[in-house]
Write a protein that holds these residues in place. Structure first.
Motif, mmCIF file in Angstrom:
data_model
loop_
_atom_site.group_PDB
_atom_site.id
_atom_site.type_symbol
_atom_site.label_atom_id
_atom_site.label_comp_id
_atom_site.label_asym_id
_atom_site.label_seq_id
_atom_site.Cartn_x
_atom_site.Cartn_y
_atom_site.Cartn_z
ATOM 1 N N SER A 172 -9.465 1.681 6.121
ATOM 2 C CA SER A 172 -8.969 0.304 6.146
ATOM 3 C C SER A 172 -8.937 -0.163 7.589
ATOM 4 O O SER A 172 -9.163 0.609 8.521
ATOM 5 N N PHE A 228 -4.547 5.806 0.100
ATOM 6 C CA PHE A 228 -4.950 5.534 1.482
ATOM 7 C C PHE A 228 -6.324 6.144 1.734
ATOM 8 O O PHE A 228 -6.529 7.336 1.555
ATOM 9 N N PHE A 280 0.838 -1.200 0.000
ATOM 10 C CA PHE A 280 0.000 0.000 0.000
ATOM 11 C C PHE A 280 0.875 1.253 0.000
ATOM 12 O O PHE A 280 0.597 2.218 -0.720
ATOM 13 N N HIS A 335 -2.004 2.828 -5.299
ATOM 14 C CA HIS A 335 -2.901 2.726 -4.146
ATOM 15 C C HIS A 335 -3.143 4.109 -3.570
ATOM 16 O O HIS A 335 -2.265 4.972 -3.620
#
Length: 299
Positions: free
Chosen positions: A228, A225, A181, A223
């Motif tokens: 999550s 953020f 990530f 990716h």
């Protein structure tokens, strides 16, 4: 800055991930490529093979939005990959002049944002820039990431901590997932900000010092953020399963506020309370020590 290599590698990597069956194409005989052929992508995108070949060689200069959309559809790009493709196309245009580059300033944390972060004493929180630097954190955020903040070689950078500090592989229970990530987030920013010298230097440092980072970087995955679930193993309070929310500030600073929380009546909530108590006690001890030390007057 010439981004032809990044464009070419990204398009090839996406093409290699799609099988003819997934694209709804018939297959004949033995295939020498793992995914789609160039001609098959061209057919799906509605362009000539010659034109797609030019694109895959890295030349996105002047490509229309309609062609980019068709290409994204043919390669089955998700929203993050589609945005990255547009960023690459934008970066392939005319380079900004020296005056425009000089106007770039390093974003700083506004006092109002710092007050918001400090105003959440029961939730670990910090402010992160596009290079994954933690620019400001509340006491519980510093306590949660105590090993990163204590390591001067990390510079409070999440990527450096993940790849350079051995403790990170214990701290992140899903270390490989988190590392990928982080790499994907840096690649998104590299496509968006090709003239960011500090970002380029960081990527170069990570590539030079970490074979694992270099391999992950070569996958060309991207990716962003957002929300999550993070599974962490803190050295003081043990296992924590926390919900992470990443909220971008509504300006052009590129800064985000990252906040962790635990569902009520869970072991993770108890762990955060214990960590908060430890953090408060440590802070009081440090303040007491600093006030008890004699002041040094400058001549």
């Amino acid at each position: 800055m010439d981004n032809r290599d990044a464009v070419s590698a990204f398009l090839r990597s996406r093409r290699d991930k799609i099988t003819p069956e997934q694209a709804g194409l018939p297959t004949y005989g033995q295939r020498r490529v793992p995914g789609l052929r160039r001609g098959e992508v061209a057919t799906l995108a509605g362009v000539s093979v010659e034109y797609y070949t030019r694109l895959e060689r890295g030349n996105l200069k002047g490509v229309s939005d309609s062609v980019l959309d068709a290409l994204a559809h043919a390669l089955r790009l998700d929203d993050t990959e589609r945005t990255y493709l547009y960023d690459l196309a934008r970066a392939a245009g005319p380079a900004p002049g020296a005056r425009a580059r000089q106007r770039e300033v390093r974003p700083t944390v506004r006092p109002s944002v710092a007050r918001i972060v400090d105003g959440m004493p029961e939730l670990p929180a910090y402010v992160m820039n596009n290079r994954l630097d933690a620019l400001a954190a509340n006491p519980l955020g510093r306590a949660l990431y105590s090993e990163m903040f204590a390591d001067p070689t990390c510079g409070a950078n999440v990527a450096r901590f993940a790849f350079f500090n051995p403790a990170a592989r214990r701290f992140y229970t899903d270390w490989e997932r988190m590392a990928r990530f982080a790499v994907g987030a840096l690649r998104v920013e590299a496509g968006k900000s090709p003239y960011d010298r500090e970002l380029s230097n960081l990527i170069g440092e990570l590539s030079t010092r970490s074979d694992t980072f270099r391999v992950m970087w070569g996958s060309h995955d991207v990716h962003v953020f957002r929300e999550s679930t993070k599974r962490l193993n803190h050295p003081l309070v043990g296992d924590l399963e926390l919900d992470q929310e990443t909220m971008s500030l509504p300006d052009e600073s590129g800064l985000s506020v990252v906040v962790y929380s635990a569902p009520p009546e869970t072991a993770a909530e108890d762990g955060l309370k214990l960590l908060a108590s430890w953090s408060a006690t440590t802070g009081l001890e440090q303040n007491a020590q600093s006030t008890s030390e004699p002041s040094i007057r400058q001549p």
